[in-house]
Design a protein around this motif. Structure first.
Motif, PDB file in Angstrom:
ATOM      1  N   ASN A   1      -1.501   0.211  -4.890  1.00 44.85           N
ATOM      2  CA  ASN A   1      -0.669  -0.886  -4.397  1.00 44.85           C
ATOM      3  C   ASN A   1       0.458  -1.159  -5.370  1.00 44.85           C
ATOM      4  O   ASN A   1       0.242  -1.246  -6.578  1.00 44.85           O
ATOM      5  CB  ASN A   1      -1.495  -2.165  -4.229  1.00 44.85           C
TER       6      ASN A   1
ATOM      7  N   ILE B   1      -7.604  -0.150  -1.328  1.00 49.38           N
ATOM      8  CA  ILE B   1      -6.990  -0.246  -2.655  1.00 49.38           C
ATOM      9  C   ILE B   1      -8.088  -0.452  -3.695  1.00 49.38           C
ATOM     10  O   ILE B   1      -8.967  -1.289  -3.523  1.00 49.38           O
ATOM     11  CB  ILE B   1      -6.002  -1.434  -2.707  1.00 49.38           C
TER      12      ILE B   1
ATOM     13  N   PRO C   1       0.831  -1.209   0.000  1.00 46.64           N
ATOM     14  CA  PRO C   1       0.000   0.000   0.000  1.00 46.64           C
ATOM     15  C   PRO C   1       0.861   1.252   0.000  1.00 46.64           C
ATOM     16  O   PRO C   1       1.955   1.269   0.576  1.00 46.64           O
ATOM     17  CB  PRO C   1      -0.795  -0.125   1.301  1.00 46.64           C
TER      18      PRO C   1
END
Length: 429
Positions: A302, A378, A151
């Motif tokens: 990500n 995400i 992340p």
């Protein structure tokens, strides 16, 4: 961008994978009648740094009857794995698959065990949904459990920001730099106060990150090229804006100039994955405690994060599954984070002590307070097997704009043309 968490990267964030739903049907027959390995041993392959050492050692000790033999494979891991598959001998029972390579391997899903057939349904909910989907074919087979994820956040120098008239506290930075337009505007303000401080470390990296923040990439689920559409052009134009407004430091990650820029303040900000913290810390000797973390402008993305898979050659797939289930439990993922900053894919790990500690390098901030929410949000985007190949011309063309060798429009037209040609040769419509 060449950084130390080298599960990634053959040319920067523009070539990297985001958090995605990849998918292709597993219609190929490769591996369907694979020869089983000999019973009594489990061969496990991974690359250097892919697994936490203490977790690996503990797992081997925890399963003495399985006689786990671990092999650390250097160099081009994917190529060595495919060569071994094609050779038909010495194929591991369990193997790592890098996150940026999972999409390209999904057409060969029949080389791997569908983990749902050996009990994975009971634990898939323990992992982030978008990451599981990255290893899921369109017909629903799950070929890997996630080792880790990447992340993103904004790494920035609090001292340089405040001296340049920008907010320094993470919550105030998050409030003012909500979007990339806000970020570039802040870059102009900072540059007026400090001409040497350029807020964009590398516009080509910024472009790749922006693409990965979306829900569409270069190829859609119908195998149609969509790289010439607005979602890609918007990212392109913002990256070009960073170049033309001269807030782009043009520093390639991992180089001496990048390292010096981070420590000396000429590269005072960096949007990157959690594992980038290792590189920033390695580069910065005099600015310890001056760095902070804030959410990525325009939302999380990500970069990186890999999987453990079980091959069709495994002598005992059920036993192999117990091994990877144990290794990738929330407790062990927390230990791997403590070992080597391998960021957990199981959200339950985020409440473990190893992830709740304050970090003096970031002025006492708790990094999981920024990376944890990012990990859970995400965006889910479809990642086609050829997406990386089709997307590569865009990063290459943007570098020509950076170097002043092409105008934005000329470089864009060239990138679209090359991308279409690459896709067409491989059956993309």
């Amino acid at each position: 961008m060449e950084l130390s968490r080298r599960t990634l990267l053959a040319g920067g964030f523009a070539a990297m994978l985001g958090g995605t739903v990849v998918g292709c049907s597993s219609s190929m027959d490769s591996g369907a009648s694979a020869k089983k390995n000999a019973e009594g041993n489990i061969a496990l392959w991974c690359w250097p740094g892919g697994l936490g050492k203490s977790v690996l050692d503990d797992t081997i000790a925890h399963f003495p009857d399985q006689h786990i033999k671990y092999s650390e494979i250097g160099g081009d891991f994917k190529q060595k794995l495919l060569t071994t598959f094609n050779g038909g001998t010495s194929i591991p029972d369990i193997t790592g698959v890098k996150g940026e390579e999972i999409a390209a391997l999904l057409p060969q899903a029949n080389r791997f065990v569908d983990l749902k057939t050996i009990g994975a349904d009971s634990i898939l909910g323990d992992y982030l949904e978008w990451k599981v989907k990255q290893a899921t074919t369109l017909d629903g087979q799950v070929i890997g459990l996630p080792i880790d994820i990447g992340p993103t956040a904004l790494f920035y120098r609090e001292d340089i920001f405040t001296a340049g008239g920008l907010p320094g506290e993470p919550d105030k930075v998050a409030e003012q730099l909500k979007t990339w337009d806000d970020f570039l505007a802040a870059g102009l303000e900072l540059k007026k106060a400090n001409p040497k401080a350029l807020i964009v470390s590398d516009a080509a990296d910024m472009y790749g990150l922006m693409v990965s923040q979306g829900t569409d990439r270069y190829i859609d689920k119908d195998n149609k090229f969509i790289g010439d559409q607005d979602h890609i052009r918007k990212a392109w134009d913002l990256a070009v804006k960073a170049i033309t407004t001269k807030v782009d430091a043009k520093t390639l990650g991992g180089t001496p100039d990048w390292n010096a820029g981070l420590d000396q303040g000429t590269v005072p900000a960096l949007a990157g994955a959690a594992w980038v913290a290792l590189d920033v810390k390695a580069a910065c000797k005099t600015s310890v405690g001056k760095w902070r973390l804030a959410p990525t402008p325009s939302g999380p993305a990500n970069f990186g994060g890999s999987f453990l898979t079980i091959t069709k050659n495994a002598a005992d797939p059920a036993a192999a599954f117990e091994v990877i289930k144990y290794m990738l439990s929330a407790d062990n993922q927390a230990k791997a984070f403590a070992d080597a900053q391998i960021f957990p894919s199981a959200p339950a790990a985020y409440d473990k002590p190893q992830l709740k500690a304050q970090d003096p390098f970031f002025g006492g901030q708790v990094p999981i307070d920024v990376f944890g929410p990012a990990a859970k949000n995400i965006p889910i985007a479809y990642e086609a097997p050829l997406d990386n190949a089709v997307g590569a011309p865009f990063g290459d063309a943007l570098k020509l704009v950076q170097a002043g060798k092409k105008t934005s429009d000329a470089a864009w037209a060239e990138a679209v043309s090359k991308a279409k040609q690459i896709g067409k040769r491989q059956g993309v419509q």
